[in-house]
Structure formats: structure tokens, C-alpha cells
Design a protein around this motif. Structure first.
Motif, PDB file in Angstrom:
ATOM      1  N   ASP A 515       1.149  -1.866  10.561  1.00  0.00           N
ATOM      2  CA  ASP A 515       0.703  -0.629  11.199  1.00  0.00           C
ATOM      3  C   ASP A 515       0.238   0.423  10.200  1.00  0.00           C
ATOM      4  OD1 ASP A 515       1.237  -1.732  13.629  1.00  0.00           O
ATOM      5  OD2 ASP A 515       3.212  -0.794  13.847  1.00  0.00           O
ATOM      6  N   SER A 516       0.681   0.317   8.957  1.00  0.00           N
ATOM      7  CA  SER A 516       0.363   1.362   7.989  1.00  0.00           C
ATOM      8  C   SER A 516      -0.545   0.902   6.858  1.00  0.00           C
ATOM      9  CB  SER A 516       1.653   1.936   7.388  1.00  0.00           C
ATOM     10  OG  SER A 516       2.383   0.913   6.726  1.00  0.00           O
ATOM     11  N   GLU A 575      -1.184   4.350   5.137  1.00  0.00           N
ATOM     12  CA  GLU A 575      -0.703   5.534   5.843  1.00  0.00           C
ATOM     13  C   GLU A 575       0.813   5.617   5.669  1.00  0.00           C
ATOM     14  OE1 GLU A 575      -1.494   7.801  10.132  1.00  0.00           O
ATOM     15  OE2 GLU A 575      -2.088   5.709   9.838  1.00  0.00           O
ATOM     16  N   PRO A 576       1.293   6.229   4.559  1.00  0.00           N
ATOM     17  CA  PRO A 576       2.734   6.284   4.322  1.00  0.00           C
ATOM     18  C   PRO A 576       3.464   7.176   5.311  1.00  0.00           C
ATOM     19  CG  PRO A 576       1.563   7.631   2.723  1.00  0.00           C
ATOM     20  CD  PRO A 576       0.524   6.901   3.506  1.00  0.00           C
ATOM     21  N   LEU A 577       2.776   8.200   5.809  1.00  0.00           N
ATOM     22  CA  LEU A 577       3.338   9.108   6.798  1.00  0.00           C
ATOM     23  C   LEU A 577       2.342   9.245   7.941  1.00  0.00           C
ATOM     24  CD1 LEU A 577       4.547  11.945   4.387  1.00  0.00           C
ATOM     25  CD2 LEU A 577       5.955  10.123   5.359  1.00  0.00           C
ATOM     26  N   LEU A 581      -3.442   9.621   5.282  1.00  0.00           N
ATOM     27  CA  LEU A 581      -4.126   8.393   4.909  1.00  0.00           C
ATOM     28  C   LEU A 581      -4.534   8.466   3.450  1.00  0.00           C
ATOM     29  CD1 LEU A 581      -5.528   5.682   5.637  1.00  0.00           C
ATOM     30  CD2 LEU A 581      -7.591   7.033   6.106  1.00  0.00           C
ATOM     31  N   LEU A 582      -4.187   7.439   2.685  1.00  0.00           N
ATOM     32  CA  LEU A 582      -4.587   7.301   1.285  1.00  0.00           C
ATOM     33  C   LEU A 582      -5.436   6.043   1.162  1.00  0.00           C
ATOM     34  CD1 LEU A 582      -1.136   8.060  -0.391  1.00  0.00           C
ATOM     35  CD2 LEU A 582      -2.951   9.688   0.176  1.00  0.00           C
ATOM     36  N   VAL A 608      -3.931  14.859   8.498  1.00  0.00           N
ATOM     37  CA  VAL A 608      -4.042  15.521   9.796  1.00  0.00           C
ATOM     38  C   VAL A 608      -2.855  16.469   9.930  1.00  0.00           C
ATOM     39  CG1 VAL A 608      -4.189  15.203  12.285  1.00  0.00           C
ATOM     40  CG2 VAL A 608      -5.199  13.493  10.754  1.00  0.00           C
ATOM     41  N   LEU A 609      -3.111  17.742   9.740  1.00  0.00           N
ATOM     42  CA  LEU A 609      -2.032  18.727   9.780  1.00  0.00           C
ATOM     43  C   LEU A 609      -1.544  18.959  11.205  1.00  0.00           C
ATOM     44  CD1 LEU A 609      -3.414  21.350   7.242  1.00  0.00           C
ATOM     45  CD2 LEU A 609      -1.799  19.498   6.819  1.00  0.00           C
TER      46      LEU A 609
END
Length: 864
Positions: A515-516, A575-577, A581-582, A608-609
Motif C-alpha cells: 500500500d505504501s 508513502e511513509p505517512l 509521498l517521496l 498533503v497538509l
């Protein structure tokens, strides 16, 4: 259905034996026994199961209800062992009542001691006359299409009402159908689509009828349809996807979706004449530094002469993706930006098309199912502007224009969806431009007296295959080959003929590991088989000023070439959080004509804040090979290195009230190894013609404000502050780039007025391009021309460009087709915008060289 009624009481007879009485006086135990309560009925039987009475089908009922009174004997197990008619109704009712009662099951009667006991009861059985069978339902099939286009309207909520009560709720499927079995013959169908008029129709059918009806719903005047196809993740800091439907009414574009790119921040204004005319110039880069792609493959000519019309029909387009910098590792061999044209899926349901005729060209588009799951499409455009221009441009017009351009383009598409096996699409498309410039001045350069003839043409064939080998794997592979020709003749002696046959292969694979984490890798290779013949002076580089051709040395060449530039890339999307996205990536390209390998690391991040706020940033290295003539062993310098640019970008996006969004992007680009002329080669033949000594820097701020305050109004405000500088050699002073345009402002608005009317307007303000003034001239007696001596490069600036464009549409919508009359007025104020300077033979007099005057384009378009 039958009802059963239990009578009022139970009849029970119980006989008890007499007890002997002793003569002597009873003792206490005897008295206690004699006072014990006698057995009696505590609970009557309870009917557990009611069974219907079975009667012959042809039984005639004397009344709606027929009662039969029975005497039943219910044993200690609750089973009816005896049934006798007490009050009958005649046959066959009495026999049927007895037969039904013998199958009754009761809960047994209980004594006060708790023991079950047999009882006899009287039971009144009422036999109801059966109701007549309901009428058969109306089998209704409806279909809802958009009026004028015949497009199926999907997922439209449908309610079916009987006597103002909703009896069924459903929705249309992907083909616009809905089906229902309606229990009443008279009912009302109500369908509500937010973008279309309300459907409400009374149906008066016959019970059991199978009925089909087709409905056309008119599109509401305030709708702007957006069709966007893209990847789930935005992989660039600035990536603007322009839906085709959103730009069809943009004034000044003549309904051409690709031309709308020039209205977005990051896009410099391309001049209508001279160097750079009709080319894509992004973020202060050279026109050749950016890529223009069709489904991932380079397209040789995106615009016809002077950007009048794009060379691919907008009717086949789904969107235009615009990335002015920091583009993903999917693309290489470029240091500017990327414009990618995406082709939509063809209509597989119905035969569709359009015919568009206006004052400068005419064309048509056809598409539809071909059978056996295949769909096809064909489009063609042909201009006749060469016959119209002389009549449109008055003699006293401020325009300096004396050309006779002609063009045509075509597209053929065939596609098939194989379901789980994937999707295939083949395209064959091409274009031809012919331009003739007449020189009327007898005092012009002797070697170029006569005419300039230029022919540009290409024909490409492209195959695409897309599939999902597994649930977590997606692949897209495409192959393109073709023929491109450029023939240029100036006067009796000068010519340039180029023929290339490129072969491009792209294969991209996405692996969704979890998923990440997603990995993306691919191959992007290009092989070009080419031939060139020329007799021309050395081509000027950016920043060079023109001199009379007769005063310059001519170079002749006739040779073949075959550069091979394979590239591979890999990209991770992590996507660690949630919301963060990195995406690091690496691209590797090999340039066979240079024997050089380039490594381009890149990094993109997005955060995305909130639901309304997003920030993103990117940094990356980008390289492109020199132009073929620059690295040619005989004409140029084969030891050149690829030009290189470092991109850094920081972006911000904010959703605002009233359906308004704001995007702000700051960028900085550092460029080195720019190919420039080697001054030493003018006097020393052993010196290379071109060297990698140029440098540059570009920085700026972009703003895009999209707005849609009411459903019928939509538009945007685009502003770019941008500076672009170059240094041609170490130690030289920094100068302005040829297309340095500090301020670029564009306002675009469209208003669907209603009743088929719509209005669009576009206003543009752009800082004038730099230019180099002439200090003095020298007469060259050998060539009989005056040679200008220029002052500092780009030390002057032309007057600002300002233009107002207006478009008015009137549309008539019929059930199966639409007719649109439009007028698109470019330069509605007839402003003579300066594109440069025109000089007399000895450069002693100069006059502004202006672009097109007011150009009203009247057209008629039919669609079905």
C-alpha cells in the motif's frame, strides 16, 4: 389465502368414580385426602399450524366468505382424530373443510395436574374466496442519451412512481439503459442528472406489455465537462492536465486543445514570425530543449505554420499534460519541459463524427465500432488560407506578412479491448506544411533573391499495448516508426534537405509492492536513420545576430547518420505517512554519436497538509544531446558533451471557496555545457566549430488561479514572472536570453449564457522580447551588401505584446446531432504587436515588423 377462526368454548366430559364413606369417625390423614382438588382442564388446545383449504379450481363461491362449523376431537398429542360437520355449507366446501381440519396440529390441552388430555372442541372454519391473480407486470426498458451527441448518460438515478408513490428505484448502466418490471400499467418515470434537464414522463401501457423507449436529455447551459485520464499519483511538482472539453471555448485557440498550452504559466509566448515561431518555449529554455510527445513518443511538428493549428485533431484528444520543468524520469533527452498529448478511447457504442468548416481550413472526424470488438477513427484537415489571406489583409495593415502557407494533417486509429488480456491501439498519422515567401525588394540580398520554399512533412505509425499481468503489475509498451522530411530552398543556390526515419520503443512497468511502495521502471530508446544535404552558412546559435547571407561562408554537406540513444529509468514512490509521498528516481541515457553515458538522478516530494492544501518540491538533473549538425564530425564537433540543466522547484496548491484553486510555483534552473559558436574557428580551421562553453540561469515565480464562481462561468488567471540569462563564454558578461519575457499575464474566461449561446475571451500581456540594436554598417564590395555591426547582445527590448481575443458560439441541439456557428476573433483591437525590426538594404532605415492584425475566423461545425 384462507382464514381460520376458533369458536368460543370447549366441550369436556369427565366422569369421576364415587368414593365410599366409612362409618367410623375419619382420622386426620383421611380428611386431608378428601379435601384434595379434583382434576380439571387448565389450558385448552392451541392451533399451531393453519393449512389452506384445497378446493377444485372451478369451484363457485356463493359469497366472498363461506363458513363451516366443525366438531373436532383433539387427542393428547394435539392431533385431530375426528372431524364432524355441525353446520355445513354444502359440497365441496364441507368435505374440503373436514380434510383440512384432519391435518391441523394443536398444542395439546393440559389439566391442572400438568398432564395432557384429549378434548372435543367446536371450530368455525371460514373459507375465503381466492383473489384474482395480479396482472402481469410491464417489462420496461429505457435508455437515456445526451441530446445532440447521443452519448449514454451513466449512473442517472431513476424513480418509478405509481399514484405519486415510489415503487422502484434504480439507475442507468454504462450504456445508458435501465430495466424494470413495473406492477402497474400506468406509471411515471423520473430521472435526475445534475448536468442535464430533468426527465419526467407518464407511461400508459398494457398489462404484460414489453416496452422500450429512448430519451434524449438536453445538457444544461452551465456544465463544463472534464475528462481527465492520468496516473493516480502526481509525479511532478508542476503538472497541469488540461481537459479537452474545458478548452474548446477558449478564445484565440479556434477550439484547438493543444494551443491552450500557451495560456498557462511557465509557457513563453511564441512569436508569430521569425525564429521560434510556432514552437513550444517553456520556462525560458530554447525551443529545442523541450519535448512535445504524443502518447510518450516525439512528434516532429506539433503546430502547423505559425501555430495556426495543431497537427493532431483535437477531437481525438483526451487531455494535454503540461510539465514546464522537473518532469519525471519517464522522459529524457531534454532540459526544458514536457508537453504530452493523450489520445482518448474511441466510441464503441455508436457511429459518431463531426464536420468543421471555417475561413482558413476544413476538416472532418469519424469514429465508431468496426465489429468483433474493434473500434476505428479517421480525421482529416486541409487548409485554404493561402487563398484567403490576400483578401483578408488590407494594403494599409500594420502587418508585415507576405506568405502563402498550406497544410494538411490526418489521423487513422484502430483499437480493441481484449478484456483481461489487455488493450491494443494502432495509429497512423501525418502532416504536411508548405510555405512560400516571396521577396519583392530588388535591393535585397543578391544570393536570396527570388523565393523561399519550405516543405515539412511527417508520417508516423504507432502501436500500443497495455495489460495487467498480475493484480500488482501494470505494463504499457509502445512502438513508433515513421518518415520525416524537411526541404528548404532559398533563392537559386541555398538549400537544406533532411530525411529521418526514427524508431522509438517505450516499455514501462509498474509494480505495486504494497500500500505504501510502488516501483516504476522502463525502457525508452530511440534510433534514427537519417540523411542530410545542405548548402548554407553556419546556422546561428541562440544570441547570434543575423548577417546578410552573401557575406557569410557557405558550407556544403551530403551524408547519412544513425544515432542511437537508449535510455532506462527506475523510480520509487514511497508513502511513509498518509499524505506524504517521496519519489527518488534515476535515469540513464547513452548517446552513440557522442559515446557518452549520462546519469540523471531526480527527486520529488509531495505533502498533503489537508484536504485543501498541498505542497510539493523537486530537484533533478536533466541532459540533452547536441543537435545533429552540432555534433556532426564533418560539420560540427563530435567531442561535444550533452547540455545539462539542474532544476529545482517548490510548489503550493490551495483550494479556495467558490470552486476556486490557487497554485504557486517557484523555480530555479542552472544550465551549463550549452553549445555555442567557437569564435576561434572563424580564423583557424583546426578549431572545432562548436564548443560547450555556454552557461545560463533561469528563475521565476508562476501563479495560476482557476475559478468557477457559478456553474456557467469558468476561467483562470495565469501570471509568470521569469528571468532568463546566458553567458556565451567564460569571462564574458551575462546577457539576456533571446526569449526573456519577465512578465507574462493571461486572463481566460468562458460563459455559457444559455439558449445555446456562449461567450469566451482571452487577454494577454507579455513583455517584449530582447533585441540587439545595430551600431553601424560596413559595405562588403565582394558580395555587394551592407553588413551590420551590432551593439551589445539583447541590450534593447521590443514594446510589450498585448492582445484581446473574443469568441462567440451559437449552438442548435437536435436529438441526434448538433450544429454550432462560431466566430473567433483574434486581436480584436487590431493592435500591431511588434515582433522585430525590418531594415532597408543598407540598414539606414528601420520599421517595426508586426504580427497579424485583427483576424475574424467564422466557422460552422456539425456533430453527431
Amino acid at each position: 389465502m384462507y382464514k381460520f377462526h376458533l369458536l368460543a368454548w370447549l366441550v369436556l366430559g369427565i366422569c369421576l368414580a364415587p368414593v365410599s364413606v366409612l362409618a367410623q369417625e375419619p382420622d386426620e390423614e383421611t380428611q386431608a385426602a378428601e379435601t384434595t382438588e379434583a382434576p380439571r382442564l387448565e389450558k385448552p388446545p392451541v392451533l399451531l399450524e393453519q393449512l389452506p383449504v384445497s378446493l377444485p379450481k372451478d369451484t363457485i363461491f356463493p359469497a366472498q366468505q363461506v363458513p363451516v362449523v366443525l366438531d373436532l376431537l383433539v387427542d393428547e398429542k394435539g392431533v385431530v382424530t375426528e372431524a364432524t360437520v355441525v353446520e355445513g355449507a354444502g359440497e365441496p366446501f364441507d368435505a374440503a373443510a373436514v380434510a383440512s381440519a384432519l391435518n391441523f396440529q394443536f398444542k395439546p390441552a393440559l389439566l391442572n395436574t400438568g398432564a395432557a388430555t384429549p378434548v372435543r372442541i367446536r371450530f368455525r372454519l371460514v373459507i375465503d374466496k381466492p383473489l384474482p391473480p395480479p396482472p402481469p407486470p410491464v417489462k420496461f426498458v429505457g435508455r437515456i442519451l445526451e441530446r445532440g451527441t447521443r452519448k449514454p448518460l451513466k449512473q442517472v438515478p431513476i424513480a418509478i412512481k405509481v399514484d405519486d408513490k415510489v415503487v422502484l428505484e434504480l439507475s442507468t448502466d454504462d450504456k445508458g439503459f435501465f430495466r424494470a418490471d413495473v406492477p402497474n400499467a400506468v406509471f411515471v418515470i423520473v430521472g435526475i442528472s445534475p448536468q442535464h434537464e430533468r426527465l419526467e414522463v407518464l407511461i400508459e401501457a398494457v398489462a404484460g406489455e414489453e416496452r422500450e423507449e429512448l430519451y434524449y436529455l438536453q445538457e444544461l447551459g452551465g456544465r463544463f465537462e472534464e475528462v481527465i485520464r492520468g496516473r493516480r499519483l502526481k509525479r511532478e511538482v508542476t503538472r497541469r492536465v488540461i481537459p479537452r472539453e474545458e478548452v474548446m471555448m477558449v478564445a484565440g485557440t479556434q477550439g484547438d486543445a493543444i494551443k491552450v498550452v500557451e495560456n498557462l504559466p511557465g509557457s513563453n509566448r511564441s512569436p508569430s514570425a521569425g525564429p521560434g515561431a510556432g514552437q513550444v518555449i517553456l520556462r525560458g529554455s530554447n525551443p529545442g530543449d523541450s519535448l512535445v510527445l504524443l502518447e510518450g513518443h516525439e512528434i516532429p511538428l506539433i503546430y502547423h505554420f505559425g501555430a495556426i493549428r495543431s497537427s493532431f485533431n483535437s477531437g481525438f484528444l483526451e487531455s494535454v499534460e503540461f510539465v514546464p520543468g522537473n518532469f519525471s524520469a519517464d522522459f529524457g533527452r531534454a532540459t526544458g519541459g514536457v508537453v504530452q498529448v493523450k489520445v482518448r478511447d474511441l466510441d464503441s457504442e455508436a457511429f459518431r463524427g463531426n464536420v468543421d468548416v471555417n475561413l482558413y481550413d476544413a476538416g472532418f472526424l469519424l469514429e465508431g465500432p468496426l465489429g468483433d470488438g474493434w473500434t476505428g477513427g479517421f480525421a482529416f484537415h486541409r487548409s485554404y488560407i493561402d487563398a484567403i489571406l490576400p483578401a483578408v489583409i488590407p494594403d494599409d495593415s500594420p502587418v508585415s506578412f507576405n506568405t502563402a502557407p498550406r497544410y494538411y494533417d490526418y489521423q487513422m486509429i484502430a483499437a480493441k479491448d481484449f478484456g483481461d488480456a489487455g488493450k491494443f491501439r494502432g495509429m497512423f498519422y501525418g502532416s504536411l506544411d508548405t510555405v512560400k515567401i516571396l521577396f519583392d525588394d530588388p535591393n535585397s540580398d543578391p544570393i536570396s533573391r527570388g523565393a523561399l520554399n519550405a516543405v515539412t512533412m511527417f508520417h508516423n505509425i504507432q502501436f500500443q499495448y497495455e495489460s495487467d499481468p498480475a493484480d500488482w503489475i501494470h505494463q504499457e509498451t509502445s512502438l513508433q516508426s515513421g518518415l520525416t522530411k524537411l526541404n528548404f530552398e532559398l533563392g537559386p543556390e541555398l538549400y537544406f534537405n533532411l530525411r529521418t526515419c526514427p524508431l522509438d520503443l517505450r516499455s514501462i512497468w509498474d509494480f505495486e509492492l504494497n500500500d505504501s511502495l510502488t516501483l516504476r521502471s522502463g525502457l525508452d530508446s530511440r534510433l534514427v536513420n537519417g540523411e542530410i544535404q545542405l548548402n548554407l552558412p553556419r546556422a546561428p546559435q541562440e544570441g547570434d545576430e543575423p548577417a546578410p547571407i552573401s557575406s557569410r561562408e557557405l558550407y556544403s554537406a551530403s551524408e547519412t547518420f544513425m544515432p542511437f540513444t537508449p535510455g532506462v529509468f527506475v523510480e520509487a514512490q514511497y508513502e511513509p505517512l498518509e499524505g506524504l509521498l517521496l519519489s527518488p528516481s534515476l535515469r540513464v541515457d547513452y548517446y552513440s554519436e557522442l559515446g557518452h553515458v549520462s546519469l540523471d538522478p531526480r527527486f520529488f516530494a509531495r505533502w498533503v497538509l489537508s484536504e485543501t492544501t498541498l505542497i510539493s518540491g523537486g530537484v533533478g538533473l536533466y541532459q540533452r544531446p547536441p543537435d545533429p549538425y552540432e555534433s556532426d564530425p564533418g560539420f560540427g564537433n563530435p567531442d561535444l558533451l550533452p547540455e545539462r540543466s539542474l532544476h529545482t522547484t517548490l510548489g503550493f496548491e490551495q483550494a479556495l471557496p467558490l470552486d476556486t484553486t490557487l497554485e504557486m510555483t517557484g523555480f530555479y534552473k542552472a544550465i551549463d555545457r550549452i553549445v555555442v559558436n567557437n569564435p576561434a574557428s572563424y580564423t583557424d580551421d583546426t578549431e572545432p566549430t562548436y564548443i560547450n562553453e555556454g552557461k545560463g540561469r533561469i528563475f521565476g515565480l508562476e501563479m495560476l488561479l482557476r475559478f468557477a464562481p457559478i456553474p456557467s462561468v469558468r476561467g483562470w488567471v495565469s501570471y509568470t514572472f521569469q528571468r532568463s540569462f546566458r553567458t556565451d563564454a567564460p569571462g564574458e558578461e551575462e546577457r539576456l536570453f533571446d526569449f526573456d519575457q519577465p512578465n507574462i499575464l493571461t486572463l481566460v474566461a468562458s460563459w455559457k449564457i444559455g439558449w445555446g449561446w456562449s461567450l469566451g475571451a482571452r487577454f494577454r500581456y507579455v513583455s517584449g522580447n530582447p533585441w540587439t540594436p545595430i551600431d553601424y554598417t560596413i559595405y562588403d564590395s565582394n558580395s555587394d551588401v551592407y553588413v551590420p555591426v551590432y551593439g551589445p547582445t539583447n541590450s534593447g527590448r521590443l514594446s510589450p505584446f498585448m492582445q484581446l481575443d473574443v469568441r462567440v458560439d451559437k449552438q442548435w441541439v437536435y436529438d441526434t446531432w448538433k450544429l454550432t456557428l462560431y466566430i473567433d476573433v483574434q486581436n480584436a483591437t487590431n493592435r500591431g504587436n511588434q515582433e522585430g525590426w525590418s531594415y532597408n538594404f543598407d540598414f539606414s532605415e528601420e520599421a517595426p515588423l508586426t504580427g497579424l492584425p485583427i483576424a475574424p475566423i467564422l466557422g460552422l461545425k456539425g456533430e453527431w
